[in-house]
Design a protein around this motif. Structure first.
Motif, PDB file in Angstrom:
ATOM      1  N   GLN A 199       0.830  -1.196   0.000  1.00  9.60           N
ATOM      2  CA  GLN A 199       0.000   0.000   0.000  1.00  9.60           C
ATOM      3  C   GLN A 199       0.874   1.259   0.000  1.00  9.60           C
ATOM      4  O   GLN A 199       1.966   1.263   0.552  1.00  9.60           O
ATOM      5  CB  GLN A 199      -0.881   0.027   1.260  1.00  9.60           C
ATOM      6  CG  GLN A 199      -1.739  -1.200   1.453  1.00  9.60           C
ATOM      7  CD  GLN A 199      -2.912  -1.252   0.501  1.00  9.60           C
ATOM      8  OE1 GLN A 199      -3.496  -0.231   0.149  1.00  9.60           O
ATOM      9  NE2 GLN A 199      -3.262  -2.448   0.067  1.00  9.60           N
ATOM     10  N   GLY A 200       0.384   2.313  -0.602  1.00  9.87           N
ATOM     11  CA  GLY A 200       0.983   3.632  -0.458  1.00  9.87           C
ATOM     12  C   GLY A 200       2.343   3.844  -1.084  1.00  9.87           C
ATOM     13  O   GLY A 200       3.066   4.748  -0.666  1.00  9.87           O
ATOM     14  N   GLU A 201       2.703   3.084  -2.098  1.00  9.83           N
ATOM     15  CA  GLU A 201       4.012   3.284  -2.726  1.00  9.83           C
ATOM     16  C   GLU A 201       4.097   4.654  -3.361  1.00  9.83           C
ATOM     17  O   GLU A 201       5.131   5.318  -3.299  1.00  9.83           O
ATOM     18  CB  GLU A 201       4.276   2.184  -3.762  1.00  9.83           C
ATOM     19  CG  GLU A 201       5.695   2.181  -4.301  1.00  9.83           C
ATOM     20  CD  GLU A 201       5.945   3.146  -5.443  1.00  9.83           C
ATOM     21  OE1 GLU A 201       7.104   3.558  -5.626  1.00  9.83           O
ATOM     22  OE2 GLU A 201       4.990   3.515  -6.151  1.00  9.83           O
ATOM     23  N   GLU A 202       3.003   5.104  -3.960  1.00  8.28           N
ATOM     24  CA  GLU A 202       3.006   6.404  -4.644  1.00  8.28           C
ATOM     25  C   GLU A 202       2.993   7.572  -3.656  1.00  8.28           C
ATOM     26  O   GLU A 202       3.076   8.720  -4.060  1.00  8.28           O
ATOM     27  CB  GLU A 202       1.818   6.512  -5.602  1.00  8.28           C
ATOM     28  CG  GLU A 202       1.803   5.463  -6.699  1.00  8.28           C
ATOM     29  CD  GLU A 202       2.948   5.572  -7.699  1.00  8.28           C
ATOM     30  OE1 GLU A 202       3.729   6.557  -7.643  1.00  8.28           O
ATOM     31  OE2 GLU A 202       3.078   4.659  -8.525  1.00  8.28           O
ATOM     32  N   CYS A 203       2.893   7.275  -2.366  1.00  4.19           N
ATOM     33  CA  CYS A 203       2.906   8.314  -1.318  1.00  4.19           C
ATOM     34  C   CYS A 203       4.120   8.149  -0.412  1.00  4.19           C
ATOM     35  O   CYS A 203       4.044   8.373   0.794  1.00  4.19           O
ATOM     36  CB  CYS A 203       1.626   8.244  -0.490  1.00  4.19           C
ATOM     37  SG  CYS A 203       0.160   8.652  -1.415  1.00  4.19           S
ATOM     38  N   GLY A 204       5.211   7.679  -0.970  1.00  6.11           N
ATOM     39  CA  GLY A 204       6.433   7.571  -0.194  1.00  6.11           C
ATOM     40  C   GLY A 204       6.753   6.183   0.315  1.00  6.11           C
ATOM     41  O   GLY A 204       7.563   6.031   1.227  1.00  6.11           O
TER      42      GLY A 204
END
Length: 184
Positions: free
Chosen positions: A123-128
Motif C-alpha cells: 500500500q501507499g508506494e506512490e505516497c512515499g
C-alpha cells in the motif's frame, strides 16, 4: 493475450480504475485480489497494519519475495477510460495506472501458475512507500527469511523487475527499503 486469463482480468481491472492511496478504490481492489486468489492460497494470507496483503505460497527452502503495489498516482478515484490496440493499452485524459497494475497482474498470474514464493501487495508506494516502510520497521523477522526481493513495477512503456540480492542501506527508494531489512 487470452481475455479469460487471470493476467488479462487483473490488468483490465487494474488499469480501468484510479486508485490513490488510502481510498475505497484501493480497498476494493485489494479485496478483489484476495477474492480472486487461487482457493488453496486463501488460508495462507494475512493483512498487516499498513494494509499490505501477504500471501505465503512457499515451499521448504523458498527464499524469494515478490512484491507489487496496489495504489496509483491518480489524485482522485473513478473510472479510467482505456483504449486498446492490438499491442498497446492507452488511457484517455489520465495516467494509465499500469504503475502498478501491470506488476499486480504479473503477481496474480504467477500465483495462479503456482510459482512458489512469498507475495506482497503493498500500500501507499506512490505516497512515499508507506507499505514498504511499514514492512521494514515492523516485519524485519519476515524480511530476513528472504535472499532476494523481486519487485514488479512499471515506468514509461516498460515493465521493470527490480531484483535485489545484496541490498545496501544507501538506497532509499521503494522497494529497496524492504530489502535493506533482509540482511542477515
Amino acid at each position: 493475450m487470452n481475455k479469460k486469463s487471470i493476467l488479462h482480468k487483473t490488468l483490465a481491472r487494474g488499469l480501468s480504475a484510479k486508485r490513490p492511496h488510502n481510498t475505497v478504490a484501493v480497498s476494493d481492489f485489494t479485496e478483489w485480489l484476495f477474492n480472486t486468489l487461487p482457493a488453496e492460497l486463501k488460508s495462507f494470507t494475512s493483512v498487516d497494519g499498513a494494509g499490505n496483503l501477504h500471501i505465503d505460497n512457499r515451499i521448504a527452502g523458498s527464499r524469494t519475495l515478490f512484491i507489487a503495489h496496489v495504489d496509483t498516482v491518480h489524485k482522485e478515484t473513478g473510472a479510467n477510460k482505456i483504449r486498446k490496440t492490438a499491442s498497446t493499452w492507452y488511457a484517455d485524459g489520465a495516467a494509465l495506472g499500469a504503475d502498478d497494475g501491470a506488476g499486480v497482474a504479473l503477481l496474480m498470474h504467477m500465483m495462479h501458475a503456482d510459482i512458489k514464493g512469498y507475495y506482497i501487495f503493498s500500500q501507499g508506494e506512490e505516497c512515499g512507500g508507506i507499505g514498504a516502510k511499514f514492512l521494514e520497521k515492523n516485519h524485519a523477522d519476515l524480511l530476513a527469511q528472504f535472499d532476494r526481493a523481486i519487485a514488479f513495477d512499471r515506468r514509461g512503456t516498460v515493465i521493470r523487475a527490480g531484483v535485489v540480492v545484496h541490498p545496501t542501506r544507501s538506497v532509499r527508494h521503494w522497494p529497496m527499503s524492504l530489502t535493506c531489512a533482509m540482511r542477515t
